[in-house]
Enzyme design. Structure first.
Site, PDB file in Angstrom:
ATOM      1  N   LYS A 146       0.453  -1.263  -0.264  1.00 22.66           N
ATOM      2  CA  LYS A 146      -0.015  -0.386   0.197  1.00 22.66           C
ATOM      3  C   LYS A 146       0.838   1.504   0.118  1.00 22.66           C
ATOM      4  CE  LYS A 146      -2.109   0.557   3.781  1.00 22.66           C
ATOM      5  NZ  LYS A 146      -2.891   0.544   4.665  1.00 22.66           N
ATOM      6  N   THR A 202       4.029   1.477  -1.112  1.00 23.27           N
ATOM      7  CA  THR A 202       5.149   1.368  -2.403  1.00 23.27           C
ATOM      8  C   THR A 202       4.122   2.143  -3.368  1.00 23.27           C
ATOM      9  OG1 THR A 202       5.717  -0.736  -1.599  1.00 23.27           O
ATOM     10  CG2 THR A 202       6.520   0.010  -3.587  1.00 23.27           C
ATOM     11  N   ARG A 250       2.872   8.193   7.368  1.00 23.18           N
ATOM     12  CA  ARG A 250       3.008   8.315   8.974  1.00 23.18           C
ATOM     13  C   ARG A 250       3.877   7.787   9.002  1.00 23.18           C
ATOM     14  NH1 ARG A 250      -0.203   3.076  11.161  1.00 23.18           N
ATOM     15  NH2 ARG A 250       0.082   4.282  12.942  1.00 23.18           N
ATOM     16  N   LYS A 290      12.547  -6.173  12.450  1.00 14.90           N
ATOM     17  CA  LYS A 290      13.307  -5.474  11.579  1.00 14.90           C
ATOM     18  C   LYS A 290      12.394  -3.877  11.596  1.00 14.90           C
ATOM     19  CE  LYS A 290      16.415  -8.159  10.481  1.00 14.90           C
ATOM     20  NZ  LYS A 290      17.827  -8.089   9.354  1.00 14.90           N
ATOM     21  N   ALA A 295      -3.301   2.590  14.479  1.00 14.42           N
ATOM     22  CA  ALA A 295      -4.240   2.520  13.869  1.00 14.42           C
ATOM     23  C   ALA A 295      -5.296   1.810  14.596  1.00 14.42           C
ATOM     24  CB  ALA A 295      -3.686   1.519  12.363  1.00 14.42           C
ATOM     25  N   PHE A 326      -3.937  -0.102   7.423  1.00 11.95           N
ATOM     26  CA  PHE A 326      -5.055  -1.869   7.209  1.00 11.95           C
ATOM     27  C   PHE A 326      -6.019  -1.477   5.718  1.00 11.95           C
ATOM     28  CE2 PHE A 326      -4.471  -1.731  12.075  1.00 11.95           C
ATOM     29  CZ  PHE A 326      -3.654  -2.233  12.191  1.00 11.95           C
ATOM     30  N   PHE A 365       3.847  -8.183  -9.152  1.00  5.48           N
ATOM     31  CA  PHE A 365       5.020  -8.857  -8.199  1.00  5.48           C
ATOM     32  C   PHE A 365       5.890 -10.180  -9.536  1.00  5.48           C
ATOM     33  CE2 PHE A 365       7.195 -12.413  -5.967  1.00  5.48           C
ATOM     34  CZ  PHE A 365       7.679 -11.547  -5.010  1.00  5.48           C
ATOM     35  N   TRP A 376       7.562  -0.516  -7.737  1.00  5.65           N
ATOM     36  CA  TRP A 376       8.572  -1.151  -7.575  1.00  5.65           C
ATOM     37  C   TRP A 376       9.763  -1.344  -8.282  1.00  5.65           C
ATOM     38  CZ3 TRP A 376      11.128  -5.895  -7.682  1.00  5.65           C
ATOM     39  CH2 TRP A 376      11.440  -6.445  -6.400  1.00  5.65           C
TER      40      TRP A 376
END
Lengths: 558, 558
Positions: A73, A75, A96, A107, A275, A303, A383, A411
């Site tokens: 989202k 990205t 945010r 990570k 959230a 979300f 992808f 991407w």
């Protein structure tokens, strides 16, 4: 074919001085408060000076229910922003800020991914411009002042068993979830139970993200309920006289942060309310400022659309007078497959049937978003393993829903890959076909607001609530809080309250466990399940591997 | 005659962009990391690049034992720095950062006063460049990782009753002094007693101020003792694997902050260890960097010379290989009078006899400083009610001690008023007459180090300590900590441990209540009296009056 990691790409970014990024939006270097050479705050005086300008178009990026496959989202938000700039539009991105604490458990996260990222990534995962530290300080000043008030005589007659204001720390620290404070005898006060939440769960965070300006901020801070008396009457932060000092602590944090995408386009990164128990969007002041400076503002909400977009529309837009021109729902072929029942390990193999089956989840989100009166575009975040047949299956499904799905390759390719998406989104926005309205009126009774969301968005049969919950809502209505919107807290993985119910389930009830009043932020939190307001660290926290390497670069954070 | 307040003067300052201030020291704008337009950090790469340069002269400003009359040590530090620049010398000032929390109890402090101040004052009393927040985060990350280690199986076999690492918050919050944490059952860990200190009392703060560079910082962080096992063997921060992540959190905070005086001369404001349980000086990295960039560096040390200068010499200079060229002892006629027995209300009236009597305190400090092999100048910080006869009394007394006292009017006149002082200080520094040596050798046993300070500096007859304390010191010597200096913690108001014993008392003992090992900072804390590591707020905290006014300026903080 080997791909670079997000951090590799981010470190290779050809960043421009932040003053150049500001110039693109007409912000002079005098009006930027730099933090290093690649971050800046936009001065309050500049923000005040642009209030009479017309607003740009607001574009919301939301998504299907998240799956372990990842949807991208943020990205897509970044990629769309870069795409709009590429096709000659003046566009800015609003997202945010990240919370520091959780990065030392799992990570840290990039802001976007691949060639659609916001930088500087390290700073955004560490202290950034100090906003969250300011919120922590303001929150804990109020806490100290409450106990200090009790210590010196308790003139306000606070019931020490009913102090609802906890403390916060931006750290995953389970040992602080529940404590007994003020131990050690007379000089340390009156012992009582309390605890710590993580900073993003603070009502101060929610307020910072909803306040229109510093005056509004202080009023909202003063309106927060911090405790109750024995007669159950509320004690407010303004009774403690903490609102002025809290505002002083937050005055810099209220100024939005400007950074840049990998393609040197402007991005505002500001605020980050939890959230779950809050609305999960970036700050109103960042969004409204961006709308004065850019013709197109791309933002996102936490979300899936059932939670994030719903709160964005019913809370943020309602409160701030915003109206989105178009909504982009992000989906991936992989996530469709998971929704269609494929295990994560098998996502690499073509499976058109599973994609087809999983589209039901997407379909309901499209329908829901349309019910707010806003046109929808589906972005298929590409992808490398996606097959043409799988992509076409999604496109066909979305077309059958009366919407349009566009494949986007930001991407992999940056704005070159998102130009098609940007072109179509800009066309729709320019067409002014949106006729936005929140889902319910302010005047609707609180319980009915909950039912409206549960039935129209989640498609539940009923809302299940004890008499205690219903009475609490009635009490608040009598106290004048009936006009507030409701802030739903439920699992993000399903339309229902059962995280394992993927797809587009029906025939379920929504049980309400608890309701909480955030009187300063201005909403009633409706809790449907467990909410953890202080995470813990895993067995091997990522902190163990985080260090500076010989070049002075951070290792292990990503 | 009406005087302006410090904050009025500070707000009227004609500040120059911080890049111009950097230029005066040969720091290019690329090597400055700006925080707004009037604050910047000096980049680590620039600091690395100047290490081969020769050092300027180091000038320490210290004072008599503080009295409620106020001495103006920081004011004189700033005034002397401006005076040196006025007479054509390339000079910089180095002072400590202020702690945020206490400003919400009592009013915040200026950095200096009158026309000898460092600006921006508000930011320096609020978040400044976030250094203290970074220290808080690093400290609390370690705390969370300790409890997390215990939670997941406690492989290190930590005795949960002997976890000595507490948590910190930069807030006066007495309710957190003593707590029971990890309550609430299995998911929250093993209940144990703990508590919070104020951030400046963190060993991390002391380490940040003593570390030479980031490598040294990480080593020291790793060497901190956080807990003991049942067999009393220590558990270190490096055993918890927290040292790398803590260093990452502190990497920006380690870079010194550059600001400016009212006269636009460079001032480094960096670090602020608690002057009681630590050494109370600004950071080594700021001082050593300033010495590479300026010909004269004026710095100060906390409290009177018996505490501040002693620790500056025996801890900071010893550890960092620094050697002061000259020491300025600040005195005021008013403070002499108070030391001579005059009540605060009567300080306005001329009283030569009381001044004469009070000079004994000053005389002993002069003698003490000389014992380190460093020449002394007394700065009489002029106050408007001082009479010529009173000033002459101090001058005559100091001359009889084989030193020199110079009247300085920087508070009223800025550098015009401190040019005489600056001229004489520069002459002495240029004369290279100092032959600095710490008071004791590294090899001296710990108890003997304490006795040396107590007898030679405080002029006590004896040191009183239980066998338990003596045994503890012996244990540490056997464990390899015998070479460390001692960090004395006693009242700042007297040479003795009795705050009411003013002047130059004799015939007393120094009782030791407790000793603590700061293995990372590298000293043994010797506690002679009560030490409060977490202050409380007063009945009416200043926070109640702090707010933004209609112009957006902070009110009530000063």
């Amino acid at each position: 074919m080997a791909f670079k990691t997000d951090i590799q790409i981010a470190r290779e970014a050809a960043k421009r001085p932040i003053q150049e990024i500001g110039e693109k939006l007409g912000i002079s270097s005098d009006d930027l408060l730099p933090y290093g050479h690649d971050k800046a705050k936009v001065s309050q005086s500049f923000i005040d000076s642009v209030q009479d300008r017309p607003d740009g178009k607001l574009i919301l990026v939301t998504a299907i229910n998240p799956t372990p496959a990842g949807e991208g989202k943020t990205t897509t938000t970044v990629g769309l922003g870069d795409g709009l700039n590429r096709i000659g539009k003046k566009a800015a991105v609003c997202i945010r800020e990240a919370s520091l604490g959780p990065n030392f458990g799992m990570k840290g996260g990039a802001a976007g991914g691949g060639y659609a990222q916001i930088v500087p990534m390290e700073e955004m995962n560490l202290h950034f411009t100090g906003d969250f530290h300011a919120i922590t300080s303001a929150h804990n000043l109020l806490a100290a002042m409450i106990d200090n008030h009790i210590y010196w005589g308790n003139e306000l007659e606070i019931d020490t068993r009913r102090v609802v204001w906890r403390r916060v720390v931006d750290m995953n620290d389970r040992a602080l979830r529940q404590i007994t404070a003020s131990l050690g005898g007379v000089p340390n006060g009156f012992p009582r139970e309390s605890g710590f939440d993580i900073t993003v769960a603070s009502e101060v965070m929610a307020i910072l993200c909803l306040a229109k300006n510093l005056t509004d901020l202080q009023e909202r801070l003063g309106a927060m309920i911090v405790a109750y008396r024995r007669d159950r009457s509320p004690v407010y932060a303004r009774d403690i006289k903490a609102d002025g000092a809290m505002t002083v602590l937050l005055k810099d944090a209220m100024q939005p942060n400007l950074v840049q995408t990998l393609e040197n386009n402007p991005a505002f990164v500001h605020g980050g309310p939890f959230a779950n128990i809050a609305h999960g969007c970036n700050s109103v002041i960042a969004t409204t400022t961006a709308l004065k400076l850019a013709d197109y503002v791309v933002t996102e909400a936490g979300f899936g659309a059932d939670l994030g977009a719903e709160k964005f529309m019913n809370i943020k837009c309602r409160k701030a007078g915003l109206a989105p021109s178009v909504v982009v729902v992000v989906a991936t072929v992989r996530a469709m497959k998971m929704n269609g029942g494929v295990a994560k390990a098998d996502l690499g193999a073509e499976n058109v049937e599973a994609v087809q089956k999983g589209c039901a989840n997407l379909g309901r989100h499209i329908e829901n978003v349309k019910s707010f009166g806003v046109p929808v575009v589906v972005a298929i975040n590409h992808f490398v393993t996606d097959t043409d047949a799988e992509v076409q299956t999604v496109k066909d499904y979305v077309a059958a829903q009366g919407a349009e799905a566009i494949l986007s390759r930001h991407w992999e390719l940056g704005s070159e890959g998102s130009a098609d998406l940007a072109t179509r989104v800009a066309e729709i926005a320019d067409g002014d076909s949106a006729n936005f309205a929140p889902l319910y009126a302010d005047e609707m009774p609180l319980f009915q607001k909950i039912e409206t969301i549960a039935k129209l968005i989640y498609r539940a049969d009923e809302v299940l609530a004890d008499q205690k919950v219903r009475n609490q809502l009635k009490d608040w209505e009598e106290q004048g809080y009936g006009d507030l919107p409701v802030c739903m807290a439920k699992t993000q993985y399903s339309f229902s309250t059962d995280p394992d119910l993927r797809g587009a389930p029906t025939g379920f009830g929504v049980p309400i466990r608890e309701v909480r009043l955030s009187a300063g932020a201005g909403f009633v939190v409706v809790i449907c399940g467990e909410i953890m307001t202080m995470p813990g660290l895993p067995r091997v926290p990522s902190a163990e591997a985080i260090k500076l390497n010989a070049d002075g670069d951070v290792e292990g954070l990503f």
